[in-house]
Write an enzyme that holds these catalytic residues in place. Structure first.
Site, PDB file in Angstrom:
ATOM      1  N   CYS A  39      40.116  17.887  66.250  1.00  0.00           N
ATOM      2  CA  CYS A  39      39.500  18.947  67.066  1.00  0.00           C
ATOM      3  C   CYS A  39      40.125  20.308  66.768  1.00  0.00           C
ATOM      4  CB  CYS A  39      39.627  18.638  68.546  1.00  0.00           C
ATOM      5  SG  CYS A  39      38.810  19.885  69.592  1.00  0.00           S
ATOM      6  N   CYS A  97      31.305  33.649  67.748  1.00  0.00           N
ATOM      7  CA  CYS A  97      30.821  32.309  67.409  1.00  0.00           C
ATOM      8  C   CYS A  97      31.806  31.280  67.928  1.00  0.00           C
ATOM      9  CB  CYS A  97      30.660  32.183  65.893  1.00  0.00           C
ATOM     10  SG  CYS A  97      30.253  30.529  65.290  1.00  0.00           S
ATOM     11  N   ASP A  98      31.333  30.072  68.145  1.00  0.00           N
ATOM     12  CA  ASP A  98      32.168  28.970  68.590  1.00  0.00           C
ATOM     13  C   ASP A  98      33.305  28.695  67.609  1.00  0.00           C
ATOM     14  OD1 ASP A  98      32.881  26.592  70.045  1.00  0.00           O
ATOM     15  OD2 ASP A  98      31.809  25.422  68.554  1.00  0.00           O
ATOM     16  N   ARG A 128      39.134   9.638  67.627  1.00  0.00           N
ATOM     17  CA  ARG A 128      38.758  10.056  68.980  1.00  0.00           C
ATOM     18  C   ARG A 128      39.536   9.228  70.007  1.00  0.00           C
ATOM     19  NH1 ARG A 128      34.971  13.741  69.318  1.00  0.00           N
ATOM     20  NH2 ARG A 128      34.663  13.323  71.533  1.00  0.00           N
ATOM     21  N   CYS A 146      30.254  22.678  48.981  1.00  0.00           N
ATOM     22  CA  CYS A 146      29.200  23.036  48.032  1.00  0.00           C
ATOM     23  C   CYS A 146      28.741  21.857  47.181  1.00  0.00           C
ATOM     24  CB  CYS A 146      29.673  24.178  47.135  1.00  0.00           C
ATOM     25  SG  CYS A 146      28.521  24.601  45.804  1.00  0.00           S
ATOM     26  N   GLY A 166      36.370  22.289  74.696  1.00  0.00           N
ATOM     27  CA  GLY A 166      36.927  21.476  75.766  1.00  0.00           C
ATOM     28  C   GLY A 166      35.978  20.421  76.303  1.00  0.00           C
ATOM     29  N   CYS A 170      22.165  30.189  42.747  1.00  0.00           N
ATOM     30  CA  CYS A 170      22.027  28.733  42.846  1.00  0.00           C
ATOM     31  C   CYS A 170      20.582  28.359  43.155  1.00  0.00           C
ATOM     32  CB  CYS A 170      22.952  28.198  43.932  1.00  0.00           C
ATOM     33  SG  CYS A 170      22.820  26.424  44.208  1.00  0.00           S
TER      34      CYS A 170
END
Length: 378
Positions: free
Chosen positions: A16, A267-268, A128, A341, A60, A312
């Site tokens: 995490c 952003c997260d 986990r 990639c 969280g 690409c």
């Protein structure tokens, strides 16, 4: 995505990335106050011109806030929404705290619940685990059974890591056949460590093989029945419309993250002081979301793409994926190549023919699910 408990969680998943964000707020109780909750709901709902608004809770672990918090959120949403507007809720959870009371509440308030499961028991429990290093699989499945009991709309979020990355069909068939899930999201674990990544991280070729193997099963049996966002976003890009998830769009910046104290981040994956936009108690969230700083953040995804990527032949499907994973050098020494990639390139090239078939079906207003007839005997 709003994080009412910040980085605080009742599990201690080894990979995490967000648990360390607790250090940003020393001394905090990591609980969104009633004032911030009310301000957030009011600003968010009233800034949306759409007839339906979805409020998303993440962490969280958001269920640590308790049901009272979410009951207040529902009350405020109904209070501040436009007369003809409908507000719905989504929550991402590890599931271990869910019980009958939660089940009834989630069903009554039409919650969409994402539950985090990494596959079968031995694969899930590899990384986990809880704060005492105990496995969590059985408790998570108990939570999922609560959601099923109360017929709560549920989807799976599965991180793909070094442990489960070599078992794509075991993971996919478990979700599809045993858990009976029809929405399955796969997220690659890429953990930075020095100049490289941790041993828990999925390898680029492993990630490509994982997606390819599941796609080959999906395209024969499950098109239109099982929703895999990576595949659906690929189809959107092959068709020429925006992808459904940000990592496969040309630019980003619309997936902001709200911390428990009202701080809004770009952003997260960028909850970091350099990407703090401001606090919604001081500056309206609508202003912060369209600020020059946030617009520059979103455009940088396209503008910083290396020449190697620009040229690409699968750029239209990939767009360099998430900027957080662009830490390698291209063959000619330019910075900004995505770590994954190699995997993405092999995946997008592999799916070219079935994607083109589905695109053609869509263009003549037929179901892309017809592709299954083409591939079912292969």
């Amino acid at each position: 995505m709003a994080k009412p408990t910040g980085a605080i969680c009742n599990l201690d998943c080894a990979y995490c990335f967000f648990l360390s964000k607790e250090k940003l707020y020393p001394g905090s109780d990591f609980r969104m106050s009633d004032d911030i909750l009310k301000e957030y709901i009011k600003q968010y709902v009233q800034s949306q011109p759409t007839p339906e608004v979805t409020i998303t809770w993440q962490g969280g672990e958001p269920t640590l806030m308790g049901l009272d918090f979410f009951e207040k959120a529902t009350k405020y949403a109904n209070e501040f929404k436009h007369p003809r507007q409908r507000v719905s809720f989504a929550i991402q959870t590890n599931g271990v705290l869910l019980d009958d009371t939660w089940g009834k509440f989630l069903r009554k308030n039409r919650y969409l619940v994402g539950i985090s499961i990494d596959g079968t028991e031995h694969l899930h429990d590899t990384y986990r685990r809880d704060k005492g290093n105990k496995p969590t699989f059985k408790r998570v499945i108990a939570g999922l059974n609560i959601l099923k009991k109360y017929r709560v709309e549920t989807n799976i979020l599965c991180t793909v890591n070094a442990a489960n990355g070599d078992h794509p069909l075991e993971v996919y068939r478990f979700f599809r056949d045993e858990l009976k899930m029809t929405y399955i999201q796969f997220i690659p674990v890429v953990e930075r460590e020095g100049e490289g990544v941790t041993e828990r991280s999925v390898r680029p070729e492993q990630w490509g093989d994982f997606l390819t193997t599941i796609f080959d099963e999906w395209v024969k049996k499950d098109v239109g029945r099982v929703f895999v966002p990576t595949f659906e976003s690929a189809l959107a890009n092959f068709y020429g419309v925006p992808a459904g998830i940000c990592v496969f769009n040309e630019t980003c910046g619309s997936a902001l993250a709200l911390e428990h104290n009202g701080d809004l981040y770009a952003c997260d994956h960028y909850v970091d002081p350099d990407y703090l936009l401001g606090n919604i108690a001081q500056v309206p969230m609508a202003e912060l979301a369209v600020s020059e700083k946030q617009q520059a953040f979103g455009k940088a995804k396209k503008d910083a793409l290396p020449k190697f990527c620009q040229e690409c032949d699968v750029r239209f499907a990939c767009h360099g994926e998430c900027p957080k994973n662009r830490f390698l050098e291209t063959p000619d020494g330019e910075a900004g190549l995505n770590y994954l990639c190699e995997g993405y390139k092999s995946f997008f090239k592999h799916i070219n023919a079935p994607m083109e078939f589905m695109v053609n079906e869509l263009r003549v207003k037929r179901s892309p699910a017809r592709v299954m007839k083409l591939y079912k005997n292969e």
